[in-house]
Design an enzyme around this catalytic site. Structure first.
Site, PDB file in Angstrom:
ATOM      1  N   HIS A 199       3.614   2.836  13.101  1.00 30.69           N
ATOM      2  CA  HIS A 199       2.664   3.927  13.375  1.00 30.69           C
ATOM      3  C   HIS A 199       3.201   4.971  14.352  1.00 30.69           C
ATOM      4  O   HIS A 199       2.435   5.611  15.060  1.00 30.69           O
ATOM      5  CB  HIS A 199       1.319   3.371  13.898  1.00 30.69           C
ATOM      6  N   HIS A 217       0.833  -1.202   0.000  1.00 27.59           N
ATOM      7  CA  HIS A 217       0.000   0.000   0.000  1.00 27.59           C
ATOM      8  C   HIS A 217       0.861   1.243   0.000  1.00 27.59           C
ATOM      9  O   HIS A 217       1.934   1.276   0.601  1.00 27.59           O
ATOM     10  CB  HIS A 217      -1.021   0.006   1.140  1.00 27.59           C
ATOM     11  N   ASP A 246       3.440  -6.202   3.601  1.00 19.85           N
ATOM     12  CA  ASP A 246       3.053  -5.086   4.471  1.00 19.85           C
ATOM     13  C   ASP A 246       3.338  -5.426   5.932  1.00 19.85           C
ATOM     14  O   ASP A 246       2.473  -5.360   6.792  1.00 19.85           O
ATOM     15  CB  ASP A 246       1.554  -4.764   4.285  1.00 19.85           C
ATOM     16  N   GLU A 273      -4.820   2.227   2.785  1.00 22.42           N
ATOM     17  CA  GLU A 273      -4.908   1.002   3.596  1.00 22.42           C
ATOM     18  C   GLU A 273      -5.093   1.348   5.060  1.00 22.42           C
ATOM     19  O   GLU A 273      -5.911   0.755   5.766  1.00 22.42           O
ATOM     20  CB  GLU A 273      -3.628   0.168   3.416  1.00 22.42           C
TER      21      GLU A 273
END
Lengths: 467, 467
Positions: free
Chosen positions: B425, B280, B354, B326
């Site tokens: 993240h 993604h 991913d 995504e």
């Protein structure tokens, strides 16, 4: 097992005996020293202290409410721990607030980067500063550059901090931080941004003190994280001009007062002679000051407390000094020298714990050569803790570093600082980075040194000149 | 050495021969596969691509200028790399901006903590939200709690993410992030703050998508860093009520358009049959999206490029799909299914990269049991790369995870994700976390799989039902 019980029993007998009968006359016996070590290894007091400090207060920038809370906390703890005397001494400090710091690369490929203001920096204008950067490997390169290269630009100083157990990589490059603004401004730079003085590759910028000179214009000074420095380098490698925009709102707020906090265990035989056990109680403001220098606070406070509790009275006074405002220029340390000039000749030893919470691995000294055999005896007592005998050129630690100028012998219980500069002066300096087991070994080394140092009768002065 | 030279020579002879004469008829020979692997191991293309993406664009949140730049960059790169067809397909996306997030503990021991808004969260009121927290170990505990416990409070969900090579610790606890706001709001909470879903102890908060329900009030949702979660726990252990104040300014900005970007290497024998190689192109906005999912982008783009350059034409079409959006709910993946429903029965295989940039260590599949011997042949070709044969319950990766519902066989080239959730993240997801050597091994595995998968003639359907 049986042996251990017998030893412990022997220790308690000796302890009772010496504490009640020969307290002021006898040197601590090897068994007493061993037992003290063991008490420290069994105690989590040093860890509990840094836990309390970081949880109940957190960051402790000089001039903040938290700074004064720390002074109060320190006094309260020293009293609770049974120190014979607890007092504070005022220190006049410059007050600086961090404000916000934001930066972005605006060309050739716009994106935000992570920066932090260096301690003492002025703010940018409200609209920020945007300019092309000019990159240098080191502060020395800036010093050698021409004004034509630098004028109107943001100087980017990009030294790599080498990882080393002794932390020697830091000293090699920290000049970029302390002198970067002055040297860049002399040649017309509009701001200076350095690669963080740090060994990590986390996206945190490392703060730390910088200096201005009276006759040089004051330009904003910031550090960027190591990943961001690498990002900037990747752009520069494409042979494109790189522009940075910097917004910072730090502010100088005049003067304030903090305090050196002092706790003493009175010496039995020479109460006016001092073994100075130092740490500093202030910290930078983005982490919780766990490694720098909450760990040191815990170690030196626990050292006094464990010795006090043991009943073995030191022959000389153990003076725990919790210095104010170390981070912003050894302000508390300088005030201590001023306030205690008259008794510096009574300072038998001085040392500081201010290098995190790694294992102590080496015992360095700076004493007269004639006292080296006496130092070897202390080294022998430290050896079971995995500590080797080092050199006779110790610095003692930042806050005691000026004491040798007054003839005071210094010592370093050298910690393994391999990862110290991963966290130093970043938001990542938090309690979880401290290993309680290592704190115990540190405290064991400090009690060993302290009780033996207080009993050293060999003259230690004059100390050898600096190499 | 001589042997090696001979083998290489043989490969080039075979290559020329097959590419010119039997391109559409022959399966790739073991020597060709081996040579392709070696080309990938010698190529830094996958790393160069993620370097370009992170340096020249950086973070790529859907709905931003950078998102559209990424679409353009992707098309340009796929064309440059020689893909036979390059096109984009529109995807309607919700646009959300992060704004700022600040939080502090206001009682019993005031200090700032590090938080970040969870993706999709609403803002707090301008004056912030201040309330006592109530702590739960897990989302399941919140579900079981009474409204009386929660009403008017900030729910603090505090699950620990276990470190595991497969990343399975993440799945166990991510419900706290996705469902925390809804479950807490149902019982009257004013906000929810979770311990970051992450395996590190850096003072970064981990963002990631959360969801609201139409019939439940929308409360702000944030994550705090792991050191801050431990700080809060240390206060709670003192049996004192802990209050938190939260300020967040995220905003929903309606709908926008992004694009799935597709590049194809046309199949020689069955051009309408597809091996889908996915990654993604969007990322969260605080790091540069290097591991998530710049690495995957580099790997799948390089896979097509290296095969194309080798001259070995795949028997079926290799379709590299660079999915949009995504992170914010598999939006691009769902759009792909809608747009390609009619040809999903022609999808021979689908898989996605991913999960960062660790070594691939296992080859999992989800194909009809009768095709397992054919899968073993592919496994044999992967074995020299240190990859073991895994199970037949593969998920394929987030963006292809719904394809098995349409009967599409999926595969996972399972990466070692031991440290993936240290960075995932967070601002710390930057290029320096990627090891170029591991990228080469990944790409070698992907080219091996892709060229062999395109030639598998065994029927793979129906796939086994989910266990």
């Amino acid at each position: 097992m049986q042996y251990h019980i017998n030893k412990t029993l022997t220790f308690f007998l000796l302890l009772t005996f010496s504490a009640t009968t020969f307290a002021t006359q006898q040197n601590p016996t090897p068994a007493q020293v061993k037992a003290l070590q063991q008490q420290a290894l069994n105690s989590d007091l040093s860890y509990q202290l840094v836990e309390s400090l970081t949880v109940e207060i957190g960051p402790r920038l000089p001039g903040t409410v938290a700074d004064i809370k720390t002074v109060e906390w320190s006094e309260k703890q020293l009293k609770r721990l049974g120190f014979d005397k607890v007092y504070r001494e005022p220190v006049t400090i410059p007050v600086w607030k961090r404000g916000d710091a934001k930066a972005s690369i605006t060309a050739p490929f716009p994106q935000n980067i992570v920066v932090t203001a260096l301690g003492g920096s002025v703010a940018t204008p409200k609209e920020g500063i945007e300019a092309e950067i000019v990159r240098f490997d080191s502060i020395e390169q800036v010093e050698q550059a021409s004004a034509a290269e630098i004028e109107g630009k943001i100087v980017f100083i990009d030294p790599i901090t080498e990882r080393h157990r002794t932390g020697k990589g830091y000293g090699k490059v920290v000049g970029a931080r302390s002198k970067g603004a002055v040297e860049s401004a002399k040649k017309g730079a509009v701001a200076v941004v350095i690669r963080s003085i740090g060994t990590d590759s986390d996206r945190f910028a490392h703060t730390g003190m910088m200096r201005y000179a009276d006759d040089v214009v004051r330009i904003p000074a910031a550090a960027m994280s190591v990943p961001d420095a690498e990002l900037v380098n990747a752009m520069l490698k494409r042979d494109l001009p790189v522009k940075i925009k910097l917004h910072m709102t730090p502010a100088h707020k005049g003067e304030g007062t903090s305090y050196n906090v002092i706790g003493e265990i009175t010496g039995s035989q020479y109460p006016d002679e001092i073994v100075l056990l130092g740490a500093h109680h202030d910290s930078w403001d983005e982490g919780t000051g766990a490694l720098d220098d909450g760990a040191g606070m815990g170690i030196v406070m626990a050292t006094g407390a464990i010795i006090k509790k043991s009943g073995i009275q030191p022959k000389r006074t153990l003076r725990v000094v919790l210095y104010a405002a170390e981070e912003i220029g050894l302000i508390g340390a300088k005030a201590y020298v001023e306030a205690h000039k008259a008794e510096l000749d009574k300072h038998k030893f001085a040392l500081e714990s201010d290098f995190g919470a790694g294992y102590i691995w080496r015992f360095d000294t700076r004493v007269n050569d004639s006292a080296l055999p006496a130092m070897q005896k202390i080294a022998d007592a430290l050896a079971p803790l995995g500590i080797e005998r080092g050199h006779n050129e110790a610095s003692g630690g930042p806050d005691v570093s000026m004491l040798p100028n007054y003839g005071v012998p210094v010592v370093s219980l050298q910690q393994d600082g391999s990862d110290y500069f991963d966290y130093h002066h970043t938001p990542n300096d938090t309690l979880d980075k401290i290993d309680p087991v290592k704190m115990k070994q540190n405290t064991a080394a400090w009690v060993t040194f302290a009780i033996l140092a207080a009993a050293v009768d060999t003259p230690l002065r004059p100390i050898p000149p600096k190499e």
